[in-house]
Motif scaffolding. Structure first.
Motif, mmCIF file in Angstrom:
data_model
loop_
_atom_site.group_PDB
_atom_site.id
_atom_site.type_symbol
_atom_site.label_atom_id
_atom_site.label_comp_id
_atom_site.label_asym_id
_atom_site.label_seq_id
_atom_site.Cartn_x
_atom_site.Cartn_y
_atom_site.Cartn_z
ATOM 1 N N TRP A 160 -6.624 -0.949 -0.103
ATOM 2 C CA TRP A 160 -7.412 -2.426 -0.134
ATOM 3 C C TRP A 160 -7.373 -3.165 -1.364
ATOM 4 O O TRP A 160 -7.113 -4.285 -1.369
ATOM 5 N N LEU A 161 -7.790 -2.484 -2.749
ATOM 6 C CA LEU A 161 -8.080 -3.025 -3.791
ATOM 7 C C LEU A 161 -6.773 -3.904 -4.250
ATOM 8 O O LEU A 161 -6.915 -5.173 -4.966
ATOM 9 N N PRO A 162 -5.737 -3.235 -4.236
ATOM 10 C CA PRO A 162 -4.377 -4.237 -4.816
ATOM 11 C C PRO A 162 -4.398 -5.750 -3.863
ATOM 12 O O PRO A 162 -4.246 -6.642 -4.881
ATOM 13 N N GLY A 163 -4.383 -5.342 -2.969
ATOM 14 C CA GLY A 163 -4.469 -6.803 -2.132
ATOM 15 C C GLY A 163 -5.585 -7.843 -2.313
ATOM 16 O O GLY A 163 -5.440 -8.956 -2.754
ATOM 17 N N VAL A 164 -6.816 -7.066 -2.628
ATOM 18 C CA VAL A 164 -8.048 -8.046 -2.918
ATOM 19 C C VAL A 164 -7.880 -8.626 -4.433
ATOM 20 O O VAL A 164 -8.012 -9.724 -4.716
ATOM 21 N N LEU A 165 -7.307 -7.941 -5.309
ATOM 22 C CA LEU A 165 -7.125 -8.351 -6.636
ATOM 23 C C LEU A 165 -6.032 -9.316 -6.464
ATOM 24 O O LEU A 165 -5.883 -10.249 -7.601
ATOM 25 N N ALA A 166 -5.066 -9.427 -5.489
ATOM 26 C CA ALA A 166 -3.973 -10.385 -5.713
ATOM 27 C C ALA A 166 -4.572 -11.668 -4.753
ATOM 28 O O ALA A 166 -3.529 -12.440 -4.912
ATOM 29 N N GLY A 167 -5.842 -11.594 -4.354
ATOM 30 C CA GLY A 167 -5.844 -12.889 -3.590
ATOM 31 C C GLY A 167 -6.109 -12.755 -1.969
ATOM 32 O O GLY A 167 -6.995 -13.574 -1.341
ATOM 33 N N ALA A 168 -6.059 -11.469 -1.472
ATOM 34 C CA ALA A 168 -6.288 -11.112 -0.004
ATOM 35 C C ALA A 168 -7.882 -10.796 0.305
ATOM 36 O O ALA A 168 -8.644 -10.774 -0.666
ATOM 37 N N ARG A 169 -8.126 -11.106 1.564
ATOM 38 C CA ARG A 169 -9.302 -10.664 2.142
ATOM 39 C C ARG A 169 -9.531 -9.417 2.659
ATOM 40 O O ARG A 169 -8.217 -8.885 2.967
ATOM 41 N N VAL A 170 -10.563 -8.698 2.778
ATOM 42 C CA VAL A 170 -10.352 -7.406 3.266
ATOM 43 C C VAL A 170 -11.682 -7.348 4.060
ATOM 44 O O VAL A 170 -12.607 -7.816 3.886
ATOM 45 N N SER A 171 -11.429 -6.601 5.456
ATOM 46 C CA SER A 171 -12.544 -6.106 6.327
ATOM 47 C C SER A 171 -12.041 -4.891 6.940
ATOM 48 O O SER A 171 -11.173 -4.981 7.830
ATOM 49 N N HIS A 172 -12.607 -3.900 6.458
ATOM 50 C CA HIS A 172 -12.071 -2.328 6.939
ATOM 51 C C HIS A 172 -13.202 -1.305 6.945
ATOM 52 O O HIS A 172 -14.133 -1.635 6.184
ATOM 53 N N GLU A 173 -12.975 -0.401 7.550
ATOM 54 C CA GLU A 173 -13.804 0.577 7.991
ATOM 55 C C GLU A 173 -13.267 2.139 7.425
ATOM 56 O O GLU A 173 -12.124 2.064 8.128
ATOM 57 N N PHE A 174 -13.706 2.689 6.672
ATOM 58 C CA PHE A 174 -13.135 3.911 6.261
ATOM 59 C C PHE A 174 -14.214 5.220 6.585
ATOM 60 O O PHE A 174 -15.218 5.144 6.255
ATOM 61 N N THR A 175 -13.567 6.219 7.072
ATOM 62 C CA THR A 175 -14.283 7.330 7.392
ATOM 63 C C THR A 175 -13.781 8.390 6.555
ATOM 64 O O THR A 175 -12.810 8.701 6.449
ATOM 65 N N PHE A 176 -14.730 9.052 5.919
ATOM 66 C CA PHE A 176 -14.396 10.043 4.998
ATOM 67 C C PHE A 176 -14.762 11.497 5.510
ATOM 68 O O PHE A 176 -15.457 11.784 6.550
ATOM 69 N N GLY A 177 -13.864 12.475 5.115
ATOM 70 C CA GLY A 177 -14.089 13.904 5.577
ATOM 71 C C GLY A 177 -14.890 14.769 5.195
ATOM 72 O O GLY A 177 -15.767 14.462 4.515
ATOM 73 N N GLU A 178 -15.036 16.093 5.635
ATOM 74 C CA GLU A 178 -15.988 17.215 5.038
ATOM 75 C C GLU A 178 -15.715 17.104 3.618
ATOM 76 O O GLU A 178 -17.117 17.569 2.947
ATOM 77 N N ASP A 179 -14.787 16.958 2.863
ATOM 78 C CA ASP A 179 -14.886 17.043 1.295
ATOM 79 C C ASP A 179 -15.564 15.911 0.657
ATOM 80 O O ASP A 179 -15.761 15.744 -0.574
ATOM 81 N N LEU A 180 -16.146 14.978 1.489
ATOM 82 C CA LEU A 180 -16.646 13.699 1.074
ATOM 83 C C LEU A 180 -15.892 12.875 -0.012
ATOM 84 O O LEU A 180 -16.323 11.979 -0.582
ATOM 85 N N ALA A 181 -14.510 13.085 0.197
ATOM 86 C CA ALA A 181 -13.680 12.585 -0.923
ATOM 87 C C ALA A 181 -12.444 11.885 -0.318
ATOM 88 O O ALA A 181 -11.907 10.992 -0.657
ATOM 89 N N SER A 182 -11.932 12.455 0.578
ATOM 90 C CA SER A 182 -10.801 11.962 1.403
ATOM 91 C C SER A 182 -10.881 11.237 2.616
ATOM 92 O O SER A 182 -11.973 11.731 3.410
ATOM 93 N N VAL A 183 -10.367 10.051 2.972
ATOM 94 C CA VAL A 183 -10.220 9.097 3.844
ATOM 95 C C VAL A 183 -9.664 10.021 5.092
ATOM 96 O O VAL A 183 -8.496 10.321 5.001
ATOM 97 N N VAL A 184 -10.256 10.082 6.160
ATOM 98 C CA VAL A 184 -9.457 10.753 7.354
ATOM 99 C C VAL A 184 -9.271 9.770 8.455
ATOM 100 O O VAL A 184 -8.476 9.983 9.562
ATOM 101 N N ALA A 185 -9.697 8.596 8.513
ATOM 102 C CA ALA A 185 -9.599 7.485 9.519
ATOM 103 C C ALA A 185 -9.938 6.180 8.927
ATOM 104 O O ALA A 185 -10.863 6.257 7.996
ATOM 105 N N ASP A 186 -9.107 5.322 9.221
ATOM 106 C CA ASP A 186 -9.444 3.650 8.713
ATOM 107 C C ASP A 186 -8.926 2.839 9.744
ATOM 108 O O ASP A 186 -7.992 3.108 10.504
ATOM 109 N N ARG A 187 -9.893 1.674 9.821
ATOM 110 C CA ARG A 187 -9.428 0.723 10.921
ATOM 111 C C ARG A 187 -9.756 -0.765 10.258
ATOM 112 O O ARG A 187 -10.630 -0.843 9.547
#
Length: 164
Positions: free
Chosen positions: A128-155
């Motif tokens: 999402w960050l490159p788009g936001v910096l280019a002027g886009a809007r974001v509305s997103h949910e990210f779920t992180f895995g057991e390692d507490l660092a990797s995204v395992v689901a996004d919507r």
């Protein structure tokens, strides 16, 4: 959406290139990663008031509330560490007073928006960050895995009205 945290990205033009201010976290959640300026909302504080306060605390610059543009909302879910789950308001600005300086929380660094240190950021940033910096809007949910660092689901979430 009830916000627990906020984040802002300061943008400037230098020699015809767009740059964004990120900070290397020195302590707390995300230590060692590059992040935007921001943090937790205090009791009774709006996301806009919090981000103005956090920018000054973390980088020593002053931003007027009217100079911040709300670019969207993010939800971070950490099912393996619920206390890390949070909702965030995302802001961008091109106007501030002062020169960014290191604080006890962050070491600020300017990056070309076309060469972001995505490998040294939270893994959701590349979605999402490159788009936001280019002027886009974001509305997103990210779920992180057991390692507490990797995204395992996004919507994608429904678009929300701007926050003031």
């Amino acid at each position: 959406m009830v916000y627990r945290v906020c984040v802002a990205y300061l943008l400037r033009e230098t020699d015809g290139r767009s740059e964004v201010l990120l900070g290397r976290k020195k302590r707390g959640l995300g230590t060692g990663r590059y992040v935007g300026l921001g943090g937790k909302l205090e009791a009774g504080e709006s996301a806009l008031a919090a981000v103005v306060r956090e920018i000054e605390e973390e980088a020593g610059v002053t931003v007027a509330p009217d100079d911040l543009e709300h670019r969207g909302d993010l939800m971070y879910l950490f099912p393996h560490r619920e206390s890390w789950s949070q909702s965030s308001a995302v802001f961008v600005t091109t106007r501030w007073t002062g020169e960014p300086a290191e604080s006890d929380e962050l070491a600020p660094v300017w990056f070309d928006v076309d060469d972001l240190p995505l490998d040294e950021m939270w893994s959701d940033a590349r979605a999402w960050l490159p788009g936001v910096l280019a002027g886009a809007r974001v509305s997103h949910e990210f779920t992180f895995g057991e390692d507490l660092a990797s995204v395992v689901a996004d919507r994608a979430l429904d678009a929300r009205p701007p926050v003031r």
